[in-house]
Enzyme design. Structure first.
Site, mmCIF file in Angstrom:
data_model
loop_
_atom_site.group_PDB
_atom_site.id
_atom_site.type_symbol
_atom_site.label_atom_id
_atom_site.label_comp_id
_atom_site.label_asym_id
_atom_site.label_seq_id
_atom_site.Cartn_x
_atom_site.Cartn_y
_atom_site.Cartn_z
ATOM 1 N N ASP A 47 5.883 37.059 -14.921
ATOM 2 C CA ASP A 47 4.689 37.736 -14.396
ATOM 3 C C ASP A 47 4.163 36.991 -13.161
ATOM 4 O OD1 ASP A 47 3.557 35.574 -15.653
ATOM 5 O OD2 ASP A 47 2.038 36.715 -16.751
ATOM 6 N N SER A 48 4.816 35.867 -12.804
ATOM 7 C CA SER A 48 4.542 35.218 -11.510
ATOM 8 C C SER A 48 4.807 36.199 -10.372
ATOM 9 C CB SER A 48 5.406 33.961 -11.338
ATOM 10 O OG SER A 48 6.768 34.255 -11.587
ATOM 11 N N ASP A 86 8.693 39.274 -19.092
ATOM 12 C CA ASP A 86 7.477 38.501 -19.381
ATOM 13 C C ASP A 86 6.342 39.489 -19.681
ATOM 14 O OD1 ASP A 86 5.988 36.232 -19.596
ATOM 15 O OD2 ASP A 86 5.972 35.737 -17.446
ATOM 16 N N LYS A 116 9.104 37.375 -23.287
ATOM 17 C CA LYS A 116 8.386 36.088 -23.370
ATOM 18 C C LYS A 116 6.906 36.373 -23.560
ATOM 19 C CE LYS A 116 7.497 33.302 -19.608
ATOM 20 N NZ LYS A 116 6.022 33.216 -19.626
ATOM 21 N N GLU A 118 2.962 34.293 -23.946
ATOM 22 C CA GLU A 118 2.227 33.032 -23.831
ATOM 23 C C GLU A 118 1.376 32.825 -25.087
ATOM 24 O OE1 GLU A 118 -0.060 32.751 -20.209
ATOM 25 O OE2 GLU A 118 1.684 33.142 -18.949
ATOM 26 N N GLU A 185 5.344 24.406 -20.431
ATOM 27 C CA GLU A 185 4.918 24.329 -19.025
ATOM 28 C C GLU A 185 3.880 23.222 -18.842
ATOM 29 O OE1 GLU A 185 3.900 28.016 -17.082
ATOM 30 O OE2 GLU A 185 3.187 26.971 -15.291
HETATM 31 O O1 KIV Z 1 5.961 34.013 -14.847
HETATM 32 C C1 KIV Z 1 6.670 33.014 -14.670
HETATM 33 O O2 KIV Z 1 7.333 32.861 -13.641
HETATM 34 C C2 KIV Z 1 6.698 32.013 -15.723
HETATM 35 C C3 KIV Z 1 7.256 30.655 -15.406
HETATM 36 C C4 KIV Z 1 6.607 29.632 -16.240
HETATM 37 C C5 KIV Z 1 8.729 30.561 -15.547
HETATM 38 O O3 KIV Z 1 6.278 32.273 -16.796
#
Ligand code: KIV
Length: 284
Positions: A47-48, A86, A116, A118, A185
């Protein structure tokens, strides 16, 4: 040796055999294709993307639809790596049904092999629901950018015994709930080492030192294609920003000076054909 599509058991095996796991983020067809061709194991549609490609101030505003749009493009470029989607903020902690529906979109529409999320111990219910639905999950603890304000900003996590204990407990809880790996992280390297030793599943570190089972970086950071800041843990393997800026400037200058295009970049036709073109308008 013929290369085959990487699976989640392959990722686990790498930890057992002491072979390092690699992860980079990708956001579109060319980045997916290049990273896959380089042989990187895991390709994360992070999500970056919100900040590095879409120009948002943080990762919070990005939507499922935006993530899926980019996941589909990445998928078209990837043949071998494990693709992970993500989950954006507020798409996985909003009730089991909605969470599974959103994660399922990454698998069905985005062509991902896993998602993924968080969060630590408080996310074990979500992890269990996803795993029950047949969706593999990569956990993400330490600095969790979606809730960074709650953590006091973009800071290293787990520096004192109490917060380090919380991170170890979270990692163990995520493993127990069914995560196939845990991303760490911005945590001190010695804590990452301890967590890596205690977990049966692999740890993948980003700003978590050398002892993790694998390493991750945000691609646009490591190729110098993000202009706002570069975290301490990033090593720049290329510096594309000035390179691209120079290319765009040279193009502009050459067009304005009449230096581009030359014959080399033009198409030709026979003069005899050119002469046949009636340039005067026929009158009735
Ligand atoms: O969104 C992202 O790029 C991440 C990084 C920590 C790999 O979650």
């Amino acid at each position: 040796m013929e290369r085959k599509k990487l699976t989640i058991p392959d990722i686990r095996k790498k930890k057992q055999e002491g072979r390092k796991i690699t992860l980079l983020t990708a956001y579109d067809y060319p980045s997916g294709r290049l990273i896959d061709e380089a042989g990187v194991d895991i390709i994360l549609i992070g999500d970056s993307l919100a900040m590095t490609v879409l120009g948002y101030e943080s990762t919070v505003p990005i939507t499922m639809d935006e993530m899926i749009h980019h996941a589909k493009a990445v998928k078209r470029g990837v043949r071998y790596g494990l693709i992970i989607g993500d989950m954006p903020f507020m798409t996985y902690n909003i009730g089991e049904k909605e969470t599974v529906r959103n994660a399922g979109r990454f698998i069905k529409e985005g062509g991902c092999g896993a998602v993924k999320i968080e969060g630590g111990t408080e996310m074990t219910g979500v992890v269990k629901a996803l795993v029950r639905a047949g969706i593999p999950v990569l956990g993400h603890i330490g600095l969790t950018p979606q809730t960074a304000t709650q953590l006091g900003g973009f800071k290293v996590q787990g520096k004192d015994a109490a917060s380090a204990q919380k991170l170890l407990d979270s990692a163990l809880a995520l493993e127990k709930a069914g995560c196939f790996a845990v991303l760490l992280e911005c945590v001190p390297d010695k804590l990452a080492k301890l967590i890596t030793e205690k977990l049966g599943v692999p740890t993948i570190g980003i700003g978590a030192g050398a002892y993790c089972d694998g390493q991750a970086l945000v691609t646009n950071d490591m190729i110098g294609l993000f202009d706002r800041f570069t975290p301490k843990f990033v090593k720049k393997y290329a510096d594309l920003w000035p390179l691209l800026l120079n290319a765009f400037k040279r193009y502009k200058d050459e067009v304005e000076a009449g230096k581009f295009p030359t014959e080399e970049h033009s198409f030709t036709m026979n003069d005899s054909e050119l002469k046949k073109i009636k340039t005067k308008r026929r009158t009735k």
